[in-house]
Each structure stands twice: as structure tokens, then as C-alpha cells.
Enzyme design. Structure first.
Site, short mmCIF file in Angstrom:
data_model
loop_
_atom_site.label_atom_id
_atom_site.label_comp_id
_atom_site.label_asym_id
_atom_site.label_seq_id
_atom_site.Cartn_x
_atom_site.Cartn_y
_atom_site.Cartn_z
N CYS A 41 0.83 -1.21 0.00
CA CYS A 41 0.00 0.00 0.00
C CYS A 41 0.86 1.26 0.00
O CYS A 41 0.47 2.29 -0.54
CB CYS A 41 -0.95 0.00 1.19
N HIS B 126 -1.38 1.60 7.41
CA HIS B 126 -1.94 1.47 6.06
C HIS B 126 -1.84 2.82 5.36
O HIS B 126 -2.07 3.87 5.97
CB HIS B 126 -3.39 1.00 6.14
#
Length: 919
Positions: A268, A844
Site C-alpha cells: 500500500c 496502512h
């Protein structure tokens, strides 16, 4: 082949044009012109000029004819006939291994045209024209050119054979294939060559010659040209999707640029950086319009052979084709790992670090400077800033000139002042992004559990605000304000796996406590170190253990397992007997340990009477294994019944002489253990868990399984309450982005690890340093330094930074004399944000980005993309900000309106490109 020494550079150019039709000269004149004239066969070879092959048989006949001097002689050679040089009369291919002087002679173009003018060429025969090529130290006529078989990737059964000189560029091969297979100028193509072993290799650099590309003479090579698909992919690259998904993608038509990136496993961070960069308008247009193709730098030793630029170009073309909901960046990930080993594998990384690598890699792969010259860095030496800055920028551009420099590079002014002699050094340095600090709070929020001496009170969870560089004593003082308990009556411990990992001293630093540590603060009768005699009280560490049968041993063997929360218990010094300690502990556990009922009473035994008379050894004087002075382990009771006395009902352990009553069944036994909770002191290193208190004994409460099940309430034992302070949301005051930039330009003193060498003092000094902004780029990347790493701590700052969506004004920060008539040169609008959610060890990354065509903001979360409004963009997760200068925004809008692309391009039809890699 004819060979000759390389001709001088100043040799006059030869007129290779066919001479005008004129009367045939006499035979002697013919001989001189062909053999010895300045355009005759004896002249030196020049690279690039044409020479012609003439059959040896005809040429010898001509020599006899002209030497005879009789134009009416029977030795007249007739038309030039080279039939003996060809394999057949259809393809007119030369015979192999022809030798100059035996099979043919070479004539320069002028001499050839003279002979054809005088004698003519056999009907239907083609002239055999060859080029002069340059090889190391010599020039030679290339008699046998390179023969290539050209085919299309989509139609391998329709070949076209073409001949090329070794000095021809690969680009000429590509253009020949495009013309042969009628490929339109808007379509993108690239070439592959089949090797002898049957594998295919990309011809990446089309600017090299056929010779440099290893397309050798004498070997018929198969060259495959493939054309990019309309969705931005190449036919030779198999997409990482299922067939059903592929069919859906073929029919999909969406907004170009609104395309997700599949998470390959902790990628990510890469997806977030790519989405931000993909939404920089002028950079994306640069790739979509194939401007990068002509600027690929394959020979830059600092670059990556153009492979990173090509891989990124393919990613951009797919994302902006409008034919994908999401794409798999597997090839790009592979390229990144190949050139930057830190990104190998699938560990989590930093999006800003990946972005830094990518910008540097793209710059070097697209650097227009093919050979970097040495540039000496010069100090200002008192010269005007304008002059020094211009010189620094020109020097930078002499070595670094690319679309990345055009788009992202700005200029700092760096001022260093020596604290010893006052020498001032001023330099101007380029930058690609700003890494700005966040204002750091000097306070720290810590969560602890307070364990009262009152057994009726459950442990309390507290949230305390303490000095970041404070001591353990500051933690106790902060807790005292909540509990009313004096800091002198507190002991702080780190509890891990039912043990005391560490018991802290007052003067220790709070930095040794990590946020993830479970910190318990115990109320004791007096502030003493463990094991010390003070105010006639001793503090004993208490562990809880349960006997459990060991599976792999005899059923009679029992193991001991720790459970529950350990305790620090104050014991009166005059009550250090096993019996008294039993009742003190029974009292401290009374909230979740039930006392035996009268039915459980027993008469006990004689051993219990004896044990009641034994006393505990004094802490600090335990002698392990000594028969003369038995320690707790030797004196501890082993039976289930002891004589005892009732514990008091108040908070204090009670007087040393309590009224005697009937003996009760012993709920548990006591044992001395080491700091790890095991009894075998001789085989355990007490320092293993960071706990060592000389000979201080730890006490273990050992339970039989049945007794524990009957009298011990596990649910109640684990219960705790939250103090009111835990419910308070300790909001950090937001800071403005401008404050971070001000902090960035504040004077600071260099660290000891990074001193500055003062040319006046001739030694390293801890100089003061100040950075100022002199020139800002078209697209300004601002990295918020949320991650803090020091010798003693690592943390992520989750401070809310308020940043404007529009009109971020830098005029107050740029010290270069400003153009008052162009305020848009200092104002910026936000175009993308890389977000990080989570902490240091996990998290994230996502992206907010504004589409350059629609102006709509979208949220990119790996393969998922959704529209958002501007008021959703600002958050504590903002990590890297992308700002576009307003004059650039207007310029791009003007260009878009003045030259609107055709409908197919507006819908994302892929523009032209040259390069990408395959599996």
C-alpha cells in the site's frame, strides 16, 4: 571487403551525383577517371558514402579493352553484367563468401555512374550499392548488410525481409517495420529480437546501431514488432487477472486516471506514492504524449538503464487508458526491487522513501545530460545572493536536466555560522521536496494501572500527562493527583507474562518505558526499594502459580504455571513468618479469593504447629542452600493445613498478635522463587528478564487445580475500573502547515554527529544552520515528518496539521526578490495527499487525489477508488502533500482548451509509447 585507413577529417566531400550525359571520352581518359582520378577507385573511403560492386570478369574485360587503345576492338566488354555475383535472377541475393579482387571490385559512386553512362547496365539487374561503415580504427565497405525478417506480434506468419547496414539505427528498423505493416503514427510499437536459443530480448534503445544491438552480419534475425493495446497493456505481457475479469476489463470504459492498484502484499505504501505521482498533471501528460521516449537515457551510470522510467510509463498509460478499474503493478514492483534492494520482498515501507527513490530514478533515467561534467561547488564569498543563486542553479542544470527537475526541483539558501570565529558560509542547494518538522509536544500521555492496598478496590486504569523527558517520580506525582495517595507510597513496575519484567527506581528516565508496556503502580505502606527495611516494612514481590500435570512425563509429575497479575505486598518486619504471610496474602486476595467455610475446618496436624513457629529469613540475608540459616524455600510449608489467625478487615496488615481461632484448610502453599517465577535458582540467570535484586526472594502462591477452581474467581481477579481521566479525550491542538514551514526555516545548531568543517578555524564546529527558500518548483512536495527516531525513543506524531486546499501562499517564506506583478508564482493549490493510518510498526497508506481532467477528488485505497468531497481530505493521517503552483494550473488549462484532443484520446485511448517489460 575493401579496407582503408580512416580518412582525415578535412578531406573534401566527393560529388556522388550521377554525371551529366556526355560524349564517351577516349579509352585512356576512361582509364584515368576510373582508376586514378580524384573520384576513382583509388581514393580513400569515407564513412556513409556509397560504393558499388562490379563483377571481376566484366571489369577485367574492360581493363583489357581500355589498355588496348582501340575502340573498335573485339575486346569491347558490353553492358555491365554482374550475373556471376548473384545466387538467382529473382531475389538478386549475393552469393556467400565473395572475395574482393577475385569475384568483384569496388568502385566509388562517381566512377560507377561513369561506367553505367558509358556502357550501360544489363537489363533487369539491380546495382549492387553498399555503404562505407566505421569500425574500430578502420573504414570498410559493408558488402554483406544485415538481413532481418520482420513480423508482427499479432501475425507471425506474414514475414517481411529487409536489409540494413550495421551503422543503421534500430529506430530505422522500427520505422521500416511500421511502414511495412501500415501502423498509424498514433499507435505505439516496440521491437523484440529472437536469439539463437529461441528466447526473445527487448530492443530497448532504438538510438543504437544495428551493430551495437548485436544484429550481426551472416545471421538472419527474426525481429518482432508489437503494438500496444488500447488499454495501455502490451500483448506480450500476460495480465495478472482471471479470464472473466479480463473480459469485463475489455468492455469497461471509465474516467481516465480513476484506476486502483492491487495490493500485492504490504505494498500500500507503493500504491499511495504512485497514485500521488500519477495525478501530477504535467508529469502524466509528459508520459501520455510520449515525450519521454526521446529522452530515455540508457547510458547514465547513475540511472537504471531506462527501465524504471519505462515501467512507470506503462503504469501511467494503463491507469489513464480508461479501460481498467484496477491494475496489478507486479512488473513495476519487480523493477523497484531489482534496483533498490531495500524494497525487495513484501515488508511494509514508507511511502515517502519510495517516492524519493522513484523521483531520483525517473530523473536519472530521463536525464537529458548524457555526460556529466565536473562542477566545483562555490561558496558565496560575499557575493550578492542573486548572483550566487543563479550560478548554483546553472551548475545544477549542467549535470541534471530532466522533466523531474523541471517539475519538482527548487533551490534552498543554506547559511552556516561558526560559533568560534563567526565565519559565515552561504551556499545554494537544489531540493526535490520539503521535509518539514511538526511542533513536538514536551508532554507525554501514559496509561497505567493503579493497585491499591485496599483489597476491596479493583485496579484502576489511569491516563496521565507527564513530561516527555521526565523521571519515574514524575509518573508517581501525576498519579497522586488522581488518587490522593502520596508518591512516597508508590512503586512502579513493568508487568509482562505474569512476571515483573522490571521494577523501576525513582530516578530512572520515563523514556525507558514504551507505549506498549503494561505499567502497574502499586500502593505500598512506605516508599522503599524492594527488599529494603524501612519504617519496619518489607515489600515482597508475589507471583501466582498453578500446579498442572505435565503431558510428556509421568502422571505423578506436576509442573507449575504462572497466571494472573503479580503483586507487590508490604509486610511488617516483625511478622515475617510463613503463617502470618499466608494470612496477609489471603487478606490481599480477599476480593477474588473465597475463604473456606466452617465445613472446611480441620484440626490440622502437628507439622502445622511447628511451621507456625518458623519465621521468614530477613530480606537481604537469605543464604541459599545453607543448613544453618534455611531460606524461605526450606522453611515454606508443604502441607495443606497450617495454624493461622484471622486477618484484619481494614487496610493495614494488622497487629503482630491476632486472636487465635480454629485452624482452617490451607488454600495454597508458599514458595520462594527467582525473578522468573521458577524455584530452581541454581539453573536460572536472574538477569534474563532484566530483574535482579541481589538475594531478595520472590514469593510464589502455589494453587492446586481443585482449590483454585473452588476458591479463586478468575473473572473478578482480572477485573478493573477506568478512572474518569480515561474517558477524557486529550485533544492535541492542531497546527497550521505554515507553522511547520516556519519551524523548517528556524535557526538550529548542528548535532555532534554531523559537525561542519570551518575553513577559517580549520576544524569541525557545531555551527548554527538556517535554511531559507529561494526558488520554488512547479509542483511542491511537502513531507510532514510524523515519524520521530532518537536514541531513546521512536514515535509517530498524530498531530492534526491544517493545510489549505487552495491558495497556499509562500510569498512570506521565499526570500528571493519577488515579482509583484505575478503573485500566482507563490500560490499553490493542493492536488494529492498520501495518508498513513496506524503506528510505527504497522499501518496502512491511502491517497486523496484530484483528477486533472474532471477536477473531482477521489480516495484511492489500493484497488478501491471512490469520490470524496474536499472537506474529507484534511485529517491526522496526512503524510505527504502535493501542491501545484497556480500559474502552472492556468497554463495547463490554456493548453487543454487551445488544443483539444480527439474524442478517442479524451476517453483514454493510449497515446504513443516505446518501452515496457514483459514477464
Amino acid at each position: 571487403m575493401a579496407e582503408a585507413a580512416a580518412s582525415p577529417a578535412d578531406t573534401a566531400a566527393i560529388d556522388d551525383q550521377e554525371p551529366q550525359r556526355e560524349a564517351v571520352p577516349d579509352l585512356e581518359s576512361q582509364r584515368r577517371q576510373i582508376e586514378n582520378g580524384e573520384n576513382g577507385r583509388g581514393r580513400p573511403l569515407q564513412v556513409g558514402e556509397s560504393w558499388f560492386l562490379v563483377g571481376q570478369h566484366w571489369y577485367k574485360q574492360w581493363e583489357v579493352y581500355v589498355q588496348g587503345g582501340d575502340q573498335d576492338s573485339s575486346t569491347f566488354p558490353g553492358c555491365i553484367n554482374n550475373a556471376e555475383l548473384f545466387e538467382d535472377q529473382v531475389n538478386w541475393r549475393l552469393k556467400k563468401e565473395l572475395v574482393e579482387g577475385e569475384d568483384y571490385v569496388l568502385l566509388p559512386a562517381a566512377a560507377w555512374h561513369y561506367l553505367v553512362n558509358w556502357y550501360g547496365l544489363e537489363h533487369g539487374q539491380p546495382p549492387i550499392e553498399r555503404k562505407v561503415v566505421e569500425l574500430p580504427s578502420i573504414h570498410k565497405v559493408e558488402v554483406y548488410p544485415v538481413e532481418l525478417v520482420l513480423v508482427q506480434h499479432s501475425d507471425m506468419d506474414t514475414p517481411h525481409t529487409a536489409q540494413f547496414s550495421q551503422t543503421d539505427s534500430v529506430d530505422l528498423v522500427l520505422q521500416t517495420a511500421r511502414e511495412q505493416f501500415l501502423v498509424s503514427p498514433q499507435e505505439e510499437t516496440r521491437l523484440w529480437i529472437r536469439n539463437a536459443e529461441g528466447s526473445f530480448e527487448r530492443l530497448c534503445n532504438t538510438r543504437v546501431t544495428v551493430l551495437d544491438a548485436s544484429l550481426k552480419t551472416g545471421q538472419v534475425k527474426l525481429v518482432v514488432m508489437e503494438t500496444r493495446n488500447k488499454d495501455g497493456t502490451w500483448p506480450s505481457v500476460q495480465p495478472h487477472v482471471t479470464s472473466s475479469t479480463l473480459e469485463e476489463e475489455e468492455d469497461f470504459q471509465g474516467q481516465p486516471g480513476i484506476c486502483g492498484l492491487t495490493n500485492l502484499g504490504n505494498t500500500c505504501f507503493m500504491n499511495s506514492a504512485l497514485q500521488c505521482l500519477s495525478n501530477v498533471p504535467q508529469l502524466t501528460e509528459y508520459f501520455l504524449k510520449n515525450q519521454y521516449v526521446e529522452e530515455l537515457n540508457f547510458c547514465n551510470p547513475l540511472g537504471m538503464k531506462g527501465e524504471i522510467a519505462q515501467a512507470y510509463a506503462d503504469l501511467v498509460k494503463q491507469a489513464w487508458s480508461g479501460h481498467h478499474r484496477s491494475i496489478v503493478p507486479q512488473m513495476f514492483k519487480t523493477k523497484v526491487g531489482h534496483f533498490a534492494s531495500q524494497f525487495l520482498g513484501y515488508q511494509q515501507h514508507d511511502s515517502q522513501e519510495l517516492l524519493s527513490f522513484l523521483l531520483d530514478g525517473l530523473h536519472e533515467d530521463l536525464n537529458r545530460v548524457k555526460k556529466k561534467e565536473y562542477v566545483e561547488l562555490c561558496d558565496a564569498a560575499g557575493r550578492p545572493d542573486q548572483e550566487v543563486a543563479q550560478e548554483a542553479w546553472q551548475n545544477h542544470k549542467r549535470r541534471n536536466d530532466s522533466v523531474i527537475v523541471d517539475t519538482f526541483h527548487g533551490l534552498f539558501k543554506s547559511t552556516l555560522v561558526c560559533p568560534n570565529c563567526g565565519n559565515v558560509s552561504v551556499t545554494f542547494d537544489p531540493f526535490c521536496y520539503l521535509s518539514v518538522p511538526l511542533p513536538v509536544s514536551h508532554k507525554r500521555v501514559m496509561e497505567v494501572f493503579f493497585v491499591s492496598m485496599d483489597p476491596r478496590r479493583k485496579p484502576e486504569q489511569h491516563r496521565l500527562v507527564v513530561p516527555k523527558k521526565g523521571k519515574i517520580s514524575d509518573l508517581c506525582v501525576a498519579l497522586a493527583k488522581h488518587t490522593g495517595i502520596s508518591p512516597e507510597r508508590m512503586m512502579v513496575a513493568d508487568v509482562f507474562s505474569h512476571r515483573f519484567y522490571k521494577i523501576y527506581q525513582l530516578e530512572e528516565s520515563l523514556s525507558s518505558i514504551l507505549d506498549r508496556d503494561d505499567i502497574f503502580i502499586y500502593e505500598v505502606s512506605g516508599r522503599t526499594a524492594v527488599g529494603e527495611n524501612s519504617r519496619e516494612d518489607v515489600v515482597l514481590p508475589i507471583y501466582l502459580r498453578e500446579r498442572t500435570p505435565a503431558r510428556d512425563y509421568d502422571s505423578s509429575y506436576y509442573g507449575l504455571m504462572l497466571f494472573g497479575h503479580p503483586l507487590l505486598v508490604s509486610v511488617p518486619r516483625d511478622r515475617l513468618s510463613w503463617d502470618s504471610l499466608y494470612h496477609i496474602l489471603l487478606y490481599r486476595l480477599s476480593r477474588y479469593v473465597t475463604r473456606p467455610s466452617s465445613d472446611d475446618e480441620d484440626d490440622g496436624d502437628e507439622k502445622a504447629d511447628l511451621e507456625d513457629k518458623d519465621s521468614l529469613p530477613k530480606p537481604g540475608h537469605v543464604t541459599e542452600g545453607s543448613s544453618q540459616d534455611p531460606g524461605l524455600e526450606q522453611a515454606g510449608p508443604s502441607s495443606g493445613v497450617v495454624s493461622g489467625s484471622r486477618a484484619p478487615v481494614d487496610n493495614s496488615p494488622g497487629p503482630s498478635h491476632w486472636p487465635q481461632r480454629a485452624r482452617r484448610k490451607h488454600l495454597f502453599t508458599l514458595q520462594t522463587v527467582n525473578s522468573n517465577g521458577t524455584s530452581d535458582r541454581s539453573t536460572f540467570n536472574e538477569d534474563t528478564y532484566g530483574v535482579s535484586f541481589s538475594s531478595q526472594p520472590y514469593i510464589a502462591i502455589d494453587w492446586e487445580p481443585e482449590m483454585k477452581k473452588r476458591y479463586y474467581d478468575e473473572v473478578e481477579a482480572e477485573g478493573y475500573v477506568k478512572h474518569d481521566c480515561v474517558g477524557y479525550v486529550l485533544k492535541k491542538a492542531p497546527v497550521r502547515l505554515q507553522e511547520c514551514i516556519e519551524l523548517f526555516t528556524t535557526v538550529e545548531t548542528l548535532e555532534k554527529e554531523n559537525p561542519w568543517y570551518c575553513p577559517t578555524c580549520k576544524q569541525h564546529q557545531l555551527a548554527t544552520k538556517k535554511l531559507d527558500l529561494w526558488m520554488l518548483p512547479e509542483t511542491l512536495i511537502i513531507h510532514l515528518k510524523r515519524f520521530s527516531y532518537t536514541k531513546f525513543s521512536r514515535e509517530k506524531l498524530d498531530t492534526l496539521v491544517e493545510f489549505p486546499i487552495r491558495d497556499l501562499d509562500f510569498s512570506e517564506f521565499v526570500i528571493k526578490p519577488q515579482n509583484d506583478s505575478a503573485p500566482e508564482l507563490y500560490k499553490y493549490d493542493l492536488i494529492a495527499v498520501s495518508n498513513h493510518y496506524g503506528g510505527l510498526r504497522d499501518g496502512h497508506y491511502t491517497t486523496f487525489a484530484c483528477n486533472k481532467d474532471s477536477g473531482q477528488w477521489h480516495y484511492f485505497d489500493d484497488s478501491s477508488v471512490s469520490p470524496v468531497t474536499e472537506n474529507q481530505i484534511e485529517s491526522k493521517a496526512a503524510y505527504v502533500l502535493f501542491y501545484q503552483r497556480q500559474d502552472v494550473v492556468r497554463r495547463l488549462q490554456t493548453q487543454a482548451s487551445s488544443s483539444k484532443p480527439p474524442a478517442s484520446s479524451a476517453c483514454g485511448a493510449p497515446p504513443k509509447s516505446e518501452f515496457m517489460d514483459v514477464n
